[in-house]
Design a protein around this motif. Structure first.
Motif, PDB file in Angstrom:
ATOM      1  N   GLU A 197       0.982  -1.364   0.072  1.00  0.00           N
ATOM      2  CA  GLU A 197       0.056  -0.300  -0.416  1.00  0.00           C
ATOM      3  C   GLU A 197       0.683   1.271  -0.327  1.00  0.00           C
ATOM      4  O   GLU A 197       1.694   1.585   0.954  1.00  0.00           O
ATOM      5  CB  GLU A 197      -1.388  -0.721   1.422  1.00  0.00           C
ATOM      6  CG  GLU A 197      -1.832  -1.468   1.415  1.00  0.00           C
ATOM      7  CD  GLU A 197      -2.498  -0.816   2.876  1.00  0.00           C
ATOM      8  OE1 GLU A 197      -2.667   0.148   2.818  1.00  0.00           O
ATOM      9  OE2 GLU A 197      -3.251  -2.422   2.877  1.00  0.00           O
ATOM     10  N   ASP A 198       0.692   2.073  -0.957  1.00  0.00           N
ATOM     11  CA  ASP A 198       1.583   3.466  -0.929  1.00  0.00           C
ATOM     12  C   ASP A 198       2.505   3.160  -1.191  1.00  0.00           C
ATOM     13  O   ASP A 198       3.759   3.706  -0.483  1.00  0.00           O
ATOM     14  CB  ASP A 198       0.826   4.083   0.545  1.00  0.00           C
ATOM     15  CG  ASP A 198      -0.214   4.439  -0.151  1.00  0.00           C
ATOM     16  OD1 ASP A 198      -0.642   4.456  -1.314  1.00  0.00           O
ATOM     17  OD2 ASP A 198      -0.907   5.059   1.446  1.00  0.00           O
TER      18      ASP A 198
ATOM     19  N   HIS B 164       4.915   0.834   0.237  1.00  0.00           N
ATOM     20  CA  HIS B 164       4.786  -0.091   1.565  1.00  0.00           C
ATOM     21  C   HIS B 164       4.639  -1.296   1.640  1.00  0.00           C
ATOM     22  O   HIS B 164       3.237  -0.826   1.814  1.00  0.00           O
ATOM     23  CB  HIS B 164       4.381   0.521   2.825  1.00  0.00           C
ATOM     24  CG  HIS B 164       5.678   2.498   3.141  1.00  0.00           C
ATOM     25  ND1 HIS B 164       6.568   2.263   3.264  1.00  0.00           N
ATOM     26  CD2 HIS B 164       5.388   3.346   2.496  1.00  0.00           C
ATOM     27  CE1 HIS B 164       7.570   3.149   3.306  1.00  0.00           C
ATOM     28  NE2 HIS B 164       6.342   3.906   3.291  1.00  0.00           N
TER      29      HIS B 164
ATOM     30  N   ALA C 169       2.222  -3.955   4.322  1.00  0.00           N
ATOM     31  CA  ALA C 169       1.157  -4.030   5.372  1.00  0.00           C
ATOM     32  C   ALA C 169       1.681  -5.829   5.636  1.00  0.00           C
ATOM     33  O   ALA C 169       1.428  -6.313   4.658  1.00  0.00           O
ATOM     34  CB  ALA C 169       0.262  -3.370   4.685  1.00  0.00           C
TER      35      ALA C 169
ATOM     36  N   ARG D 154      10.905 -10.825   8.680  1.00  0.00           N
ATOM     37  CA  ARG D 154      11.714  -9.278   7.924  1.00  0.00           C
ATOM     38  C   ARG D 154      12.542  -9.688   6.892  1.00  0.00           C
ATOM     39  O   ARG D 154      13.188  -9.774   6.024  1.00  0.00           O
ATOM     40  CB  ARG D 154      12.345  -8.382   9.080  1.00  0.00           C
ATOM     41  CG  ARG D 154      13.316  -7.730   8.416  1.00  0.00           C
ATOM     42  CD  ARG D 154      12.455  -6.679   8.080  1.00  0.00           C
ATOM     43  NE  ARG D 154      13.755  -5.237   7.348  1.00  0.00           N
ATOM     44  CZ  ARG D 154      14.611  -5.412   6.160  1.00  0.00           C
ATOM     45  NH1 ARG D 154      13.996  -6.752   5.206  1.00  0.00           N
ATOM     46  NH2 ARG D 154      15.069  -4.627   5.997  1.00  0.00           N
TER      47      ARG D 154
ATOM     48  N   PRO E 134      11.630  -3.895   4.821  1.00  0.00           N
ATOM     49  CA  PRO E 134      10.480  -3.345   5.268  1.00  0.00           C
ATOM     50  C   PRO E 134       8.870  -3.435   5.661  1.00  0.00           C
ATOM     51  O   PRO E 134       8.776  -3.639   4.196  1.00  0.00           O
ATOM     52  CB  PRO E 134      11.692  -2.123   5.603  1.00  0.00           C
ATOM     53  CG  PRO E 134      11.643  -1.284   4.483  1.00  0.00           C
ATOM     54  CD  PRO E 134      11.797  -3.137   3.891  1.00  0.00           C
ATOM     55  N   PHE E 135       8.152  -3.582   6.630  1.00  0.00           N
ATOM     56  CA  PHE E 135       6.994  -3.417   5.833  1.00  0.00           C
ATOM     57  C   PHE E 135       5.980  -2.181   7.791  1.00  0.00           C
ATOM     58  O   PHE E 135       6.744  -2.460   8.393  1.00  0.00           O
ATOM     59  CB  PHE E 135       6.828  -5.189   6.282  1.00  0.00           C
ATOM     60  CG  PHE E 135       6.776  -5.672   7.329  1.00  0.00           C
ATOM     61  CD1 PHE E 135       6.448  -6.056   7.910  1.00  0.00           C
ATOM     62  CD2 PHE E 135       8.344  -7.316   7.056  1.00  0.00           C
ATOM     63  CE1 PHE E 135       6.602  -6.754   9.928  1.00  0.00           C
ATOM     64  CE2 PHE E 135       8.221  -7.187   7.941  1.00  0.00           C
ATOM     65  CZ  PHE E 135       7.971  -7.511   9.134  1.00  0.00           C
ATOM     66  N   ASP E 136       4.929  -2.300   7.235  1.00  0.00           N
ATOM     67  CA  ASP E 136       4.034  -2.181   8.413  1.00  0.00           C
ATOM     68  C   ASP E 136       3.695  -2.866   8.797  1.00  0.00           C
ATOM     69  O   ASP E 136       2.903  -3.835   7.949  1.00  0.00           O
ATOM     70  CB  ASP E 136       3.065  -0.756   7.708  1.00  0.00           C
ATOM     71  CG  ASP E 136       3.728   0.527   7.335  1.00  0.00           C
ATOM     72  OD1 ASP E 136       5.039   0.825   7.594  1.00  0.00           O
ATOM     73  OD2 ASP E 136       3.077   1.253   6.213  1.00  0.00           O
ATOM     74  N   VAL E 137       3.378  -2.764  10.141  1.00  0.00           N
ATOM     75  CA  VAL E 137       2.045  -4.007  10.937  1.00  0.00           C
ATOM     76  C   VAL E 137       0.961  -3.114  11.262  1.00  0.00           C
ATOM     77  O   VAL E 137       0.639  -2.366  12.036  1.00  0.00           O
ATOM     78  CB  VAL E 137       3.402  -4.547  11.797  1.00  0.00           C
ATOM     79  CG1 VAL E 137       2.587  -5.077  13.009  1.00  0.00           C
ATOM     80  CG2 VAL E 137       4.670  -4.988  12.182  1.00  0.00           C
ATOM     81  N   ARG E 138       0.251  -3.968  10.842  1.00  0.00           N
ATOM     82  CA  ARG E 138      -1.430  -3.439  10.987  1.00  0.00           C
ATOM     83  C   ARG E 138      -2.000  -4.842  12.414  1.00  0.00           C
ATOM     84  O   ARG E 138      -1.848  -5.454  11.909  1.00  0.00           O
ATOM     85  CB  ARG E 138      -1.824  -3.990  10.234  1.00  0.00           C
ATOM     86  CG  ARG E 138      -2.291  -2.873   9.418  1.00  0.00           C
ATOM     87  CD  ARG E 138      -2.156  -0.790   8.787  1.00  0.00           C
ATOM     88  NE  ARG E 138      -1.825  -0.573   8.234  1.00  0.00           N
ATOM     89  CZ  ARG E 138      -1.893  -0.334   6.765  1.00  0.00           C
ATOM     90  NH1 ARG E 138      -2.841  -1.081   6.481  1.00  0.00           N
ATOM     91  NH2 ARG E 138      -0.656   0.080   6.109  1.00  0.00           N
TER      92      ARG E 138
END
Length: 503
Positions: free
Chosen positions: A33-34, A36, A38, A54, A60-64
Motif C-alpha cells: 500500500e503506497d 509499503h 503491510a 523481515r 521493511p513493512f508496516d504492521v497492522r
C-alpha cells in the motif's frame, strides 16, 4: 570520476507466506500500500515473529494489529482458492493416469487450507469447499452426466454453475468425497448419508454429505453448515420489533408449544437455535432431538434421530422427557405420535420448540388439527407460531431505482409509478445484483380470541383475519422490504401466497 552505485534490486515479493506459518504465529501478508508492504498481526501474537517475517520478505513493512476474529476472516479470504484457482486445479485432472483410482486411506487434512497433499483430486475438492465457504454457499451439487461432471453452488438460494469437467473425473471426485465422509466407496447402488468435519482458517465447518445413484453415476450434494451460526443471538436475526416481541414473550412462558414454520432452507433452525441460546442460561435443562443435529451447542443435550435402531422423533422425545428437561426442542413435528407427545409435554410444564412444514403461521394450526390433536388441547398448549422466508437482498452498490409499472404495482398493492429498485449487477456482488439474504417474518400470538376460534374449529381465513389485524403477514412484510429498497418486487411476489385483497 566516480560513478554512483546503482541500488540492488529487491528480490521478488512472494505471493504469500505459508498458511501453516501464518496460522500458528498470527501473521499474514496484506500486500503493498503506497509503496509499503503491510503485514497483519493477530492480537496476542509473539512480536518476535516479525524478525522472521523481515528475513522472509527481505524488505521493511508496516504492521497492522488485528483482532482475533478479523484475523481469522483474513486468513480465510487470503488463502481460499478463488474461482480461477479452482478451475486451474480442475484442468489438471484431465492429464495423466494417476487419477484412475483413489486409495481408501487418504487422510483428511486437519485444516482445508493446511493440506500439503498435491494430488489434484484432493486439491480440487478442498478448493471447491473452501471457495464455497468463502462465498457463503449453502449447498454444493456435484452432478455427473454422460457429457461431463457439473459443479453447481447454491448462493442466496439460487443455484449457479461454477465448474464443468470431463466425465471420467466423476468417479474420482465422488470416491474422494465418500472417503472423507467415511462412506462405503464400494457401494454405488443405494443412497448414503454422512458428514465431514472441517476447519477453514480456524473456522469450524460441518459438511453434510448425501449421495444418490443416478443414470450417469452418483450425484452428491454437500450442505455446508457454519458452526458459528449456532451462536447467533435473537438480536441479529433481523426480526421486526413486533415479531421479536411475540417470540420472546412465548419463550418466557413457563410451558407451552412454540412453532416455527416455513419451507426447507428458510432459516427455521437458525431461529430455533437463537431461541434456545436465550433459554440456555445454566438454570434450565435444555434437550433436543433432531434429524440431524446441525449445530453442536455447549450446555444443551442433543440427540440425533436414528430410524435404523428405532430412534424416531417420537421415541427420542418420549425418552428425553424422562431426563428432567425444562426446555425441549423437536426438530420437526411430522406425525400424530410426535404431536401428541409434544402436547402432553407442554401440559406437564415443559417449553416445547419445534418446526412444522406449512406455508404460513395460521396453516400450522390447521396442520396440528389434521394430526388429530384435540382442538381444546391445541388451544391450551400453543403459545405462538412464527412463519418465515428468506429473500435475496439487493446489492447496495448497484441497485437501480425504477417506477413500478401498472401490472407489477397491482400485484403488490402499490400505486403505479411507485419507486422500487431492481437488480443490476457489479463487481461487488459478482454481477448477480444481489448480496446475501434477509428474513421475512410473520407471527401469530395465541390470545384468548384465537383460543376460542381454535376450540370452535375456526376457518384459517377467520383466524388470520384476527391474527393480522395489527400485525404484518408475510406478504405485507415483503412489500415493506420492496419499498425500502432492500429486495425486488419479484422476490416479494415469489414468497407471497395471499393476494392483496385478502390482507
Amino acid at each position: 570520476m566516480s560513478r554512483e552505485t546503482e541500488p540492488a534490486a529487491l528480490p521478488a515479493l512472494p505471493l504469500n507466506i505459508p498458511f501453516a506459518f501464518a496460522r500458528k504465529f498470527g501473521v499474514a501478508l496484506l500486500g503493498a500500500e503506497d509503496g509499503h508492504l503491510a503485514v497483519a498481526m493477530r492480537q496476542g501474537a509473539d512480536p518476535r515473529v516479525l524478525i522472521e517475517m523481515r528475513r522472509f520478505l527481505a524488505r521493511p513493512f508496516d504492521v497492522r494489529f488485528t483482532a482475533v476474529d478479523q484475523f481469522d476472516r483474513l486468513l480465510a479470504e487470503r488463502y481460499s482458492l478463488d474461482g480461477q484457482g479452482t478451475a486451474d486445479v480442475a484442468d489438471s485432472l484431465g492429464f495423466g493416469d494417476e487419477l484412475s483410482h483413489l486409495a481408501g486411506d487418504i487422510p483428511t487434512a486437519e485444516d482445508l487450507l493446511d493440506s500439503a497433499d498435491d494430488a489434484p483430486a484432493i486439491r480440487l475438492i478442498n478448493g471447491i469447499i473452501a471457495d464455497a465457504a468463502r462465498q457463503g454457499v449453502s449447498d454444493i451439487h456435484i452432478e455427473p452426466y454422460e457429457s461431463g461432471l457439473t459443479i453447481r453452488m447454491r448462493v442466496d438460494g439460487v443455484l449457479r454453475e461454477t465448474l464443468r469437467m470431463p466425465a471420467h473425473v466423476a468417479p474420482v471426485v465422488v470416491s474422494r468425497i465418500k472417503v472423507m465422509a467415511r462412506l462405503d466407496i464400494a457401494e454405488r447402488r443405494v443412497p448414503q448419508d454422512g458428514r465431514i468435519g472441517l476447519t477453514l482458517a480456524g473456522k469450524l465447518l460441518d459438511v453434510r454429505v448425501s449421495t444418490l445413484p443416478s443414470r450417469a453415476g452418483e450425484r452428491v450434494v454437500l450442505r455446508i453448515l457454519d458452526k458459528t451460526t449456532a451462536g447467533i443471538d435473537l438480536d441479529v436475526l433481523g426480526m421486526p420489533p413486533a415479531v421479536d416481541k411475540i417470540y420472546r414473550e412465548a419463550l418466557a412462558e413457563p410451558n407451552g408449544i412454540v412453532l416455527v414454520t416455513g419451507p426447507t432452507g428458510s432459516g427455521k433452525t437458525t431461529t430455533l437455535y437463537a431461541g434456545l441460546r436465550l433459554l440456555n442460561d445454566g438454570t434450565r435443562n435444555v434437550l433436543t432431538v433432531e434429524d440431524p443435529v446441525e449445530y453442536a451447542v455447549d450446555g444443551i443435550g442433543q440427540t440425533q434421530v436414528n430410524p435404523k435402531v428405532g430412534l424416531s422423533f417420537a421415541a427420542g422425545l418420549r425418552a428425553i422427557l424422562r431426563q428432567d428437561p425444562d426446555v425441549v426442542m423437536v426438530g420437526e413435528i411430522r406425525d400424530r405420535e410426535t404431536a401428541d407427545i409434544a402436547v402432553q409435554a407442554s401440559l406437564t410444564g415443559h417449553v416445547v420448540l419445534s418446526t412444522v412444514h406449512t406455508n404460513d403461521a395460521v396453516g400450522a394450526i390447521t396442520r396440528m388439527r389434521d394430526m388429530k390433536i384435540e382442538p381444546f388441547l391445541l388451544a391450551s398448549t400453543l403459545r405462538a407460531v412464527i412463519a418465515q422466508r428468506l429473500v435475496r437482498r439487493l446489492c447496495p452498490d448497484c441497485r437501480e431505482p425504477v417506477q413500478a409499472d401498472k401490472s407489477l404495482a397491482a400485484l403488490l398493492g402499490f400505486e403505479p409509478g411507485t419507486i422500487i429498485y431492481r437488480a443490476v449487477g457489479c463487481h461487488s456482488c459478482g454481477n448477480a445484483g444481489f448480496k446475501g439474504r434477509i428474513g421475512v417474518f410473520e407471527a401469530v400470538r395465541i390470545d384468548d380470541a384465537i383460543r376460542r376460534l381454535i376450540n370452535a374449529a375456526g376457518d384459517e381465513a377467520v383466524i388470520a383475519s384476527h391474527a393480522f389485524r395489527n400485525f404484518q403477514n408475510l406478504a405485507s412484510a415483503a412489500r415493506t422490504l420492496v419499498l425500502q429498497g432492500v429486495t425486488t418486487a419479484e422476490e416479494a411476489i415469489r414468497i407471497s401466497r395471499t393476494s392483496v385483497d385478502e390482507d
